[in-house]
Design a protein around this motif. Structure first.
Motif, PDB file in Angstrom:
ATOM      1  N   THR A  47     -61.709  33.902  12.958  1.00  0.00           N
ATOM      2  CA  THR A  47     -63.064  33.494  12.556  1.00  0.00           C
ATOM      3  C   THR A  47     -64.123  34.471  13.057  1.00  0.00           C
ATOM      4  O   THR A  47     -65.318  34.169  12.990  1.00  0.00           O
ATOM      5  CB  THR A  47     -63.390  32.072  13.043  1.00  0.00           C
ATOM      6  N   CYS A  48     -63.693  35.626  13.494  1.00  0.00           N
ATOM      7  CA  CYS A  48     -64.647  36.682  13.887  1.00  0.00           C
ATOM      8  C   CYS A  48     -64.304  37.975  13.143  1.00  0.00           C
ATOM      9  O   CYS A  48     -64.550  39.061  13.636  1.00  0.00           O
ATOM     10  CB  CYS A  48     -64.637  36.888  15.399  1.00  0.00           C
ATOM     11  N   HIS A  49     -63.797  37.816  11.935  1.00  0.00           N
ATOM     12  CA  HIS A  49     -63.358  38.952  11.119  1.00  0.00           C
ATOM     13  C   HIS A  49     -64.566  39.765  10.648  1.00  0.00           C
ATOM     14  O   HIS A  49     -65.510  39.222  10.083  1.00  0.00           O
ATOM     15  CB  HIS A  49     -62.576  38.396   9.933  1.00  0.00           C
ATOM     16  N   VAL A  50     -64.505  41.060  10.876  1.00  0.00           N
ATOM     17  CA  VAL A  50     -65.549  41.978  10.404  1.00  0.00           C
ATOM     18  C   VAL A  50     -64.899  43.175   9.726  1.00  0.00           C
ATOM     19  O   VAL A  50     -63.722  43.474   9.953  1.00  0.00           O
ATOM     20  CB  VAL A  50     -66.438  42.486  11.565  1.00  0.00           C
ATOM     21  N   HIS A  51     -65.687  43.846   8.903  1.00  0.00           N
ATOM     22  CA  HIS A  51     -65.285  45.127   8.334  1.00  0.00           C
ATOM     23  C   HIS A  51     -66.132  46.192   9.023  1.00  0.00           C
ATOM     24  O   HIS A  51     -67.366  46.134   8.961  1.00  0.00           O
ATOM     25  CB  HIS A  51     -65.506  45.155   6.826  1.00  0.00           C
ATOM     26  N   VAL A  52     -65.476  47.123   9.655  1.00  0.00           N
ATOM     27  CA  VAL A  52     -66.164  48.208  10.345  1.00  0.00           C
ATOM     28  C   VAL A  52     -66.657  49.206   9.312  1.00  0.00           C
ATOM     29  O   VAL A  52     -65.906  49.593   8.408  1.00  0.00           O
ATOM     30  CB  VAL A  52     -65.213  48.905  11.352  1.00  0.00           C
ATOM     31  N   ASP A  53     -67.920  49.611   9.425  1.00  0.00           N
ATOM     32  CA  ASP A  53     -68.439  50.646   8.531  1.00  0.00           C
ATOM     33  C   ASP A  53     -67.516  51.859   8.631  1.00  0.00           C
ATOM     34  O   ASP A  53     -67.194  52.301   9.741  1.00  0.00           O
ATOM     35  CB  ASP A  53     -69.866  51.012   8.962  1.00  0.00           C
ATOM     36  N   PRO A  54     -67.065  52.401   7.496  1.00  0.00           N
ATOM     37  CA  PRO A  54     -66.106  53.520   7.538  1.00  0.00           C
ATOM     38  C   PRO A  54     -66.546  54.688   8.418  1.00  0.00           C
ATOM     39  O   PRO A  54     -65.698  55.353   9.023  1.00  0.00           O
ATOM     40  CB  PRO A  54     -65.994  53.937   6.069  1.00  0.00           C
ATOM     41  N   ALA A  55     -67.828  54.923   8.528  1.00  0.00           N
ATOM     42  CA  ALA A  55     -68.309  56.033   9.356  1.00  0.00           C
ATOM     43  C   ALA A  55     -68.146  55.768  10.852  1.00  0.00           C
ATOM     44  O   ALA A  55     -68.290  56.676  11.664  1.00  0.00           O
ATOM     45  CB  ALA A  55     -69.782  56.312   9.037  1.00  0.00           C
ATOM     46  N   HIS A  56     -67.819  54.519  11.222  1.00  0.00           N
ATOM     47  CA  HIS A  56     -67.760  54.140  12.638  1.00  0.00           C
ATOM     48  C   HIS A  56     -66.374  53.696  13.090  1.00  0.00           C
ATOM     49  O   HIS A  56     -66.230  53.189  14.204  1.00  0.00           O
ATOM     50  CB  HIS A  56     -68.771  53.023  12.912  1.00  0.00           C
ATOM     51  N   VAL A  57     -65.376  53.877  12.259  1.00  0.00           N
ATOM     52  CA  VAL A  57     -64.020  53.414  12.598  1.00  0.00           C
ATOM     53  C   VAL A  57     -63.528  54.053  13.898  1.00  0.00           C
ATOM     54  O   VAL A  57     -62.878  53.381  14.717  1.00  0.00           O
ATOM     55  CB  VAL A  57     -63.046  53.696  11.433  1.00  0.00           C
ATOM     56  N   ALA A  58     -63.841  55.295  14.139  1.00  0.00           N
ATOM     57  CA  ALA A  58     -63.375  55.959  15.364  1.00  0.00           C
ATOM     58  C   ALA A  58     -63.945  55.294  16.615  1.00  0.00           C
ATOM     59  O   ALA A  58     -63.322  55.306  17.677  1.00  0.00           O
ATOM     60  CB  ALA A  58     -63.743  57.428  15.335  1.00  0.00           C
ATOM     61  N   LYS A  59     -65.128  54.681  16.497  1.00  0.00           N
ATOM     62  CA  LYS A  59     -65.746  54.034  17.657  1.00  0.00           C
ATOM     63  C   LYS A  59     -65.007  52.761  18.062  1.00  0.00           C
ATOM     64  O   LYS A  59     -64.944  52.420  19.228  1.00  0.00           O
ATOM     65  CB  LYS A  59     -67.210  53.684  17.355  1.00  0.00           C
ATOM     66  N   THR A  60     -64.482  52.032  17.078  1.00  0.00           N
ATOM     67  CA  THR A  60     -63.837  50.751  17.385  1.00  0.00           C
ATOM     68  C   THR A  60     -62.337  50.889  17.623  1.00  0.00           C
ATOM     69  O   THR A  60     -61.732  50.014  18.208  1.00  0.00           O
ATOM     70  CB  THR A  60     -64.044  49.738  16.247  1.00  0.00           C
ATOM     71  N   GLY A  61     -61.749  51.959  17.130  1.00  0.00           N
ATOM     72  CA  GLY A  61     -60.310  52.109  17.245  1.00  0.00           C
ATOM     73  C   GLY A  61     -59.592  51.255  16.217  1.00  0.00           C
ATOM     74  O   GLY A  61     -60.219  50.601  15.378  1.00  0.00           O
ATOM     75  N   GLU A  62     -58.280  51.264  16.292  1.00  0.00           N
ATOM     76  CA  GLU A  62     -57.475  50.521  15.327  1.00  0.00           C
ATOM     77  C   GLU A  62     -57.042  49.174  15.889  1.00  0.00           C
ATOM     78  O   GLU A  62     -56.976  48.983  17.096  1.00  0.00           O
ATOM     79  CB  GLU A  62     -56.243  51.344  14.951  1.00  0.00           C
ATOM     80  N   ALA A  63     -56.739  48.266  14.985  1.00  0.00           N
ATOM     81  CA  ALA A  63     -56.279  46.931  15.373  1.00  0.00           C
ATOM     82  C   ALA A  63     -54.895  47.014  16.020  1.00  0.00           C
ATOM     83  O   ALA A  63     -54.048  47.799  15.602  1.00  0.00           O
ATOM     84  CB  ALA A  63     -56.217  46.029  14.146  1.00  0.00           C
ATOM     85  N   SER A  64     -54.700  46.176  17.024  1.00  0.00           N
ATOM     86  CA  SER A  64     -53.386  46.081  17.666  1.00  0.00           C
ATOM     87  C   SER A  64     -52.405  45.397  16.706  1.00  0.00           C
ATOM     88  O   SER A  64     -52.807  44.832  15.682  1.00  0.00           O
ATOM     89  CB  SER A  64     -53.481  45.274  18.956  1.00  0.00           C
ATOM     90  N   GLU A  65     -51.132  45.388  17.045  1.00  0.00           N
ATOM     91  CA  GLU A  65     -50.128  44.750  16.203  1.00  0.00           C
ATOM     92  C   GLU A  65     -50.398  43.248  16.065  1.00  0.00           C
ATOM     93  O   GLU A  65     -50.306  42.689  14.967  1.00  0.00           O
ATOM     94  CB  GLU A  65     -48.735  44.990  16.780  1.00  0.00           C
ATOM     95  N   ILE A  66     -50.754  42.593  17.156  1.00  0.00           N
ATOM     96  CA  ILE A  66     -51.054  41.148  17.114  1.00  0.00           C
ATOM     97  C   ILE A  66     -52.278  40.896  16.237  1.00  0.00           C
ATOM     98  O   ILE A  66     -52.306  39.973  15.431  1.00  0.00           O
ATOM     99  CB  ILE A  66     -51.263  40.602  18.537  1.00  0.00           C
ATOM    100  N   GLU A  67     -53.274  41.742  16.381  1.00  0.00           N
ATOM    101  CA  GLU A  67     -54.488  41.609  15.560  1.00  0.00           C
ATOM    102  C   GLU A  67     -54.161  41.821  14.087  1.00  0.00           C
ATOM    103  O   GLU A  67     -54.633  41.075  13.226  1.00  0.00           O
ATOM    104  CB  GLU A  67     -55.530  42.616  16.049  1.00  0.00           C
ATOM    105  N   GLN A  68     -53.340  42.812  13.784  1.00  0.00           N
ATOM    106  CA  GLN A  68     -52.945  43.061  12.395  1.00  0.00           C
ATOM    107  C   GLN A  68     -52.205  41.861  11.824  1.00  0.00           C
ATOM    108  O   GLN A  68     -52.386  41.515  10.658  1.00  0.00           O
ATOM    109  CB  GLN A  68     -52.087  44.316  12.308  1.00  0.00           C
ATOM    110  N   ASP A  69     -51.373  41.230  12.642  1.00  0.00           N
ATOM    111  CA  ASP A  69     -50.653  40.034  12.186  1.00  0.00           C
ATOM    112  C   ASP A  69     -51.631  38.931  11.794  1.00  0.00           C
ATOM    113  O   ASP A  69     -51.439  38.246  10.789  1.00  0.00           O
ATOM    114  CB  ASP A  69     -49.691  39.529  13.267  1.00  0.00           C
TER     115      ASP A  69
END
Length: 104
Positions: A47-69
């Motif tokens: 319930t806290c799902h967001v889309h990271v602005d493509p220009a800022h993806v490097a700032k947030t990093g990638e989702a963990s495996e649990i998060e991806q699940d």
């Protein structure tokens, strides 16, 4: 101190500032519409799902495996999806733009 901008489902821009905790806590504390954080930040509700602005993806990093699940269960997930309970507030996030995923 990092300035983080949320864009709500209604296209309202809300910029908040923080220096600790996770981004979901910051959003809830500042009443960002569409960020509920029902599970309290333990990566079990999406319930806290967001889309990271493509220009800022490097700032947030990638989702963990649990998060991806968790994200795989959400029809609105895309390559820029993150659960903001899994993003820690730091100086690195300064200027990041996050769009609330909502029900599209």
């Amino acid at each position: 101190m990092a300035k983080i901008t949320f864009i709500t489902i209604e296209n309202e821009e809300i910029t908040v500032e923080g220096d600790s905790g996770n981004v979901m806590e910051l959003a809830v504390a500042n009443n960002v519409a569409g960020i509920d954080g029902d599970c309290g930040g333990v990566c079990s509700c999406a319930t806290c799902h967001v889309h990271v602005d493509p220009a800022h993806v490097a700032k947030t990093g990638e989702a963990s495996e649990i998060e991806q699940d968790m994200l795989e269960l959400d029809d609105n997930a895309n390559e820029y999806s993150r659960l903001c309970c899994q993003i820690q507030v730091s100086e690195q996030l300064d200027g990041v733009i996050l769009r609330v995923a909502g029900d599209e």
